[in-house]
Design a protein around this motif. Structure first.
Motif, PDB file in Angstrom:
ATOM      1  N   GLY A  37       0.827  -1.164   0.056  1.00 16.16           N
ATOM      2  CA  GLY A  37      -0.172  -0.245   0.183  1.00 16.16           C
ATOM      3  C   GLY A  37       0.904   1.170   0.069  1.00 16.16           C
ATOM      4  N   LEU A  38       1.922   1.263   0.782  1.00 15.85           N
ATOM      5  CA  LEU A  38       2.744   2.353   0.747  1.00 15.85           C
ATOM      6  C   LEU A  38       3.444   2.539  -0.534  1.00 15.85           C
ATOM      7  N   PHE A  39       3.875   1.624  -1.289  1.00 12.83           N
ATOM      8  CA  PHE A  39       4.469   1.726  -2.431  1.00 12.83           C
ATOM      9  C   PHE A  39       3.419   2.262  -3.464  1.00 12.83           C
ATOM     10  N   GLU A  40       2.231   1.776  -3.399  1.00 10.14           N
ATOM     11  CA  GLU A  40       1.248   2.351  -4.382  1.00 10.14           C
ATOM     12  C   GLU A  40       0.954   3.923  -3.973  1.00 10.14           C
ATOM     13  N   ILE A  41       0.722   4.432  -2.881  1.00 10.55           N
ATOM     14  CA  ILE A  41       0.606   5.591  -2.453  1.00 10.55           C
ATOM     15  C   ILE A  41       1.652   6.587  -2.989  1.00 10.55           C
ATOM     16  N   ALA A  42       2.834   5.955  -2.578  1.00  9.63           N
ATOM     17  CA  ALA A  42       3.986   6.821  -2.911  1.00  9.63           C
ATOM     18  C   ALA A  42       3.887   6.876  -4.375  1.00  9.63           C
ATOM     19  N   GLN A  43       3.630   6.113  -5.210  1.00 13.23           N
ATOM     20  CA  GLN A  43       3.932   6.248  -6.764  1.00 13.23           C
ATOM     21  C   GLN A  43       2.697   7.277  -7.255  1.00 13.23           C
ATOM     22  N   SER A  44       1.415   7.247  -6.408  1.00 13.63           N
ATOM     23  CA  SER A  44       0.369   7.972  -7.060  1.00 13.63           C
ATOM     24  C   SER A  44       0.408   9.531  -6.513  1.00 13.63           C
ATOM     25  N   ARG A  45       1.073   9.683  -5.388  1.00 10.05           N
ATOM     26  CA  ARG A  45       0.950  10.891  -4.626  1.00 10.05           C
ATOM     27  C   ARG A  45       2.195  11.794  -4.531  1.00 10.05           C
ATOM     28  N   PHE A  46       3.197  11.238  -5.026  1.00 11.97           N
ATOM     29  CA  PHE A  46       4.570  11.792  -4.894  1.00 11.97           C
ATOM     30  C   PHE A  46       5.330  11.790  -6.105  1.00 11.97           C
ATOM     31  N   ASN A  47       6.426  12.686  -6.420  1.00 14.10           N
ATOM     32  CA  ASN A  47       7.051  12.756  -7.728  1.00 14.10           C
ATOM     33  C   ASN A  47       8.110  11.749  -7.434  1.00 14.10           C
ATOM     34  N   MET A  48       8.065  10.632  -8.375  1.00 13.97           N
ATOM     35  CA  MET A  48       8.926   9.532  -8.520  1.00 13.97           C
ATOM     36  C   MET A  48       9.783   9.541  -9.766  1.00 13.97           C
ATOM     37  N   SER A  49      10.005  10.764 -10.466  1.00 12.44           N
ATOM     38  CA  SER A  49      10.868  10.820 -11.554  1.00 12.44           C
ATOM     39  C   SER A  49      12.245  10.376 -11.286  1.00 12.44           C
ATOM     40  N   GLY A  50      12.632  10.467 -10.282  1.00  9.65           N
ATOM     41  CA  GLY A  50      13.919  10.168 -10.005  1.00  9.65           C
ATOM     42  C   GLY A  50      14.244   8.538  -9.742  1.00  9.65           C
ATOM     43  N   THR A  51      13.113   7.946  -9.708  1.00 12.28           N
ATOM     44  CA  THR A  51      13.365   6.404  -9.303  1.00 12.28           C
ATOM     45  C   THR A  51      13.283   5.765 -10.614  1.00 12.28           C
ATOM     46  N   SER A  52      14.103   4.613 -10.795  1.00  8.45           N
ATOM     47  CA  SER A  52      14.398   3.935 -11.946  1.00  8.45           C
ATOM     48  C   SER A  52      12.983   3.227 -12.392  1.00  8.45           C
ATOM     49  N   PHE A  53      12.919   2.949 -13.816  1.00  7.74           N
ATOM     50  CA  PHE A  53      11.666   2.327 -14.179  1.00  7.74           C
ATOM     51  C   PHE A  53      11.238   0.972 -13.862  1.00  7.74           C
ATOM     52  N   MET A  54      12.383  -0.074 -13.422  1.00  9.02           N
ATOM     53  CA  MET A  54      12.406  -1.295 -13.201  1.00  9.02           C
ATOM     54  C   MET A  54      11.692  -1.213 -11.553  1.00  9.02           C
ATOM     55  N   VAL A  55      12.016  -0.349 -10.827  1.00  9.71           N
ATOM     56  CA  VAL A  55      12.014  -0.074  -9.420  1.00  9.71           C
ATOM     57  C   VAL A  55      10.517   0.265  -9.170  1.00  9.71           C
ATOM     58  N   ARG A  56      10.106   1.334 -10.327  1.00 12.52           N
ATOM     59  CA  ARG A  56       8.555   1.534 -10.110  1.00 12.52           C
ATOM     60  C   ARG A  56       7.677   0.548 -10.686  1.00 12.52           C
ATOM     61  N   ILE A  57       8.052  -0.490 -11.463  1.00 12.47           N
ATOM     62  CA  ILE A  57       7.210  -1.502 -11.857  1.00 12.47           C
ATOM     63  C   ILE A  57       7.210  -2.305 -10.864  1.00 12.47           C
ATOM     64  N   ILE A  58       8.274  -2.826 -10.105  1.00  9.23           N
ATOM     65  CA  ILE A  58       8.221  -3.746  -9.053  1.00  9.23           C
ATOM     66  C   ILE A  58       7.465  -3.293  -7.776  1.00  9.23           C
ATOM     67  N   MET A  59       7.409  -1.999  -7.663  1.00  8.32           N
ATOM     68  CA  MET A  59       6.746  -1.229  -6.509  1.00  8.32           C
ATOM     69  C   MET A  59       5.177  -1.394  -6.888  1.00  8.32           C
ATOM     70  N   SER A  60       4.797  -1.154  -8.100  1.00  8.19           N
ATOM     71  CA  SER A  60       3.303  -1.247  -8.489  1.00  8.19           C
ATOM     72  C   SER A  60       2.679  -2.613  -8.524  1.00  8.19           C
ATOM     73  N   LEU A  61       3.720  -3.638  -8.536  1.00  9.85           N
ATOM     74  CA  LEU A  61       3.402  -5.076  -8.692  1.00  9.85           C
ATOM     75  C   LEU A  61       3.304  -5.739  -7.407  1.00  9.85           C
ATOM     76  N   TYR A  62       3.737  -5.347  -6.343  1.00  9.31           N
ATOM     77  CA  TYR A  62       4.017  -5.499  -4.930  1.00  9.31           C
ATOM     78  C   TYR A  62       2.576  -6.167  -4.572  1.00  9.31           C
ATOM     79  N   TYR A  63       1.590  -5.427  -4.455  1.00 11.65           N
ATOM     80  CA  TYR A  63       0.264  -5.771  -3.597  1.00 11.65           C
ATOM     81  C   TYR A  63      -0.514  -6.423  -4.584  1.00 11.65           C
ATOM     82  N   THR A  64      -0.301  -6.390  -5.783  1.00  9.74           N
ATOM     83  CA  THR A  64      -1.390  -7.236  -6.809  1.00  9.74           C
ATOM     84  C   THR A  64      -0.638  -8.570  -7.064  1.00  9.74           C
ATOM     85  N   LEU A  65       0.764  -8.755  -6.885  1.00 10.99           N
ATOM     86  CA  LEU A  65       1.379 -10.062  -7.199  1.00 10.99           C
ATOM     87  C   LEU A  65       1.628 -10.674  -6.137  1.00 10.99           C
TER      88      LEU A  65
END
Length: 313
Positions: free
Chosen positions: A251-279
């Motif tokens: 949940g924290l991963f998903e909220i962080a991506q939705s509500r904060f600027n994640m432009s400095g985070t690598s693409f793969m890290v953002r993908i893994i973060m988005s997959l955590y609670y669904t997978l």
């Protein structure tokens, strides 16, 4: 806001993953098979064993059913898009997936809150447990855990359904989420974020308070109990606490991506973060309860031994 509004969106994350898409298809397929197998096994064991027809195990069964519900809203479409040439998703399916995945996440936390209350009653009022957690009350709690998130999110989702879309790209996601889709709206949607935060408050805060309240009282009772009682209480609470922690990380991963600027985070890290609670959540939960809960573990091993004997005949 005219008849040329976009009805098909391109999921740009799949284009970046194109070089290894067959390997990724195999991994996602394997994970989906594991999720279905683990959760169905857990449900089958609880349903078939009369000794497990108690509120705690019925709640675990609902947690497993929700894991199947959430993963099915995400993984089949992911497998299809991985093999697609255009990585496009239609607006109707995108909207369905948004409702599907968001309600899965909300129901998960509600079930965990109900399970926390169940542990509170079992440990703090052991002699009155069966009268407090009666079958009618158990059914009401289960109905509340499913119907409240479905109804509340539907009211918020109505704002999204009325939008027209001019943008056609969904970035850094392998599935549709409301916040990313709304970015493509033709009109201003500042109110959407405000209403979304209110929705999160109604979906999360009461349940979080319930879990905190339950464990505060459990901790208080344990301090006054014998060492043996403390160990017993700890054993019954550890699987639930692990599930809450597991969900909270996702949940924290998903909220962080939705509500904060994640432009400095690598693409793969953002993908893994988005997959955590669904997978990972629907994969880890049955493992937690299958291994950490002795009653379930015993019946699972019995079922496996019976299956092996039948296979050898």
């Amino acid at each position: 806001m005219d008849n040329t509004s976009v009805t098909v969106f391109t999921m740009t994350a799949y284009a970046v993953m194109e070089n290894n898409k067959y390997l990724q298809f195999s991994i996602f397929m394997l994970l989906y098979i594991l999720i279905i197998s683990f959760n169905l096994l857990l449900i089958a064991v609880i349903c078939c064993q009369r000794a497990l027809h108690q509120p705690m195990y019925v709640f675990i069964c609902n947690l497993a059913a929700n894991g199947l519900y959430g993963s099915t809203g995400f993984l089949p479409s992911t497998l299809i898009l991985l093999l697609s040439e255009t990585y496009e998703i239609s607006l109707p399916w995108c909207l369905i997936q948004i409702y599907w995945i968001h309600t899965y996440a909300a129901v998960e936390f509600h079930i965990l809150a109900v399970m926390g209350y169940d542990r509170y009653v079992a440990i703090c009022y052991p002699l009155h447990y069966h009268s407090i957690m009666s079958i009618p009350k158990m059914c009401k709690l289960i109905a509340l855990a499913w119907l409240y998130p479905f109804s509340l999110f539907l009211m918020y989702f109505g704002f999204t359904l009325r939008l027209r879309f001019c943008g056609r790209f969904i970035h850094f996601k392998l599935f549709c989420v409301n916040f990313e889709l709304v970015k493509n709206a033709c009109s201003t949607t500042s109110y959407h974020s405000i209403v979304g935060l209110v929705l999160i408050a109604f979906l999360m805060i009461p349940q979080l308070l319930m879990i905190i309240f339950s464990y505060a009282h459990i901790f208080r009772v344990c301090l006054k109990s014998s060492k043996e009682s403390q160990v017993k209480a700890l054993k019954t609470c550890i699987p639930h606490l692990l599930s809450v922690i597991n969900y909270s990380i996702g949940g924290l991963f998903e909220i962080a991506q939705s509500r904060f600027n994640m432009s400095g985070t690598s693409f793969m890290v953002r993908i893994i973060m988005s997959l955590y609670y669904t997978l990972l959540t629907p994969l880890i939960n049955p493992a937690i309860y299958g291994m950490a809960n002795q009653a379930i573990r015993t019946h699972v091993f019995k079922k496996c031994r019976v299956s092996n004997r039948l296979a050898s005949c």
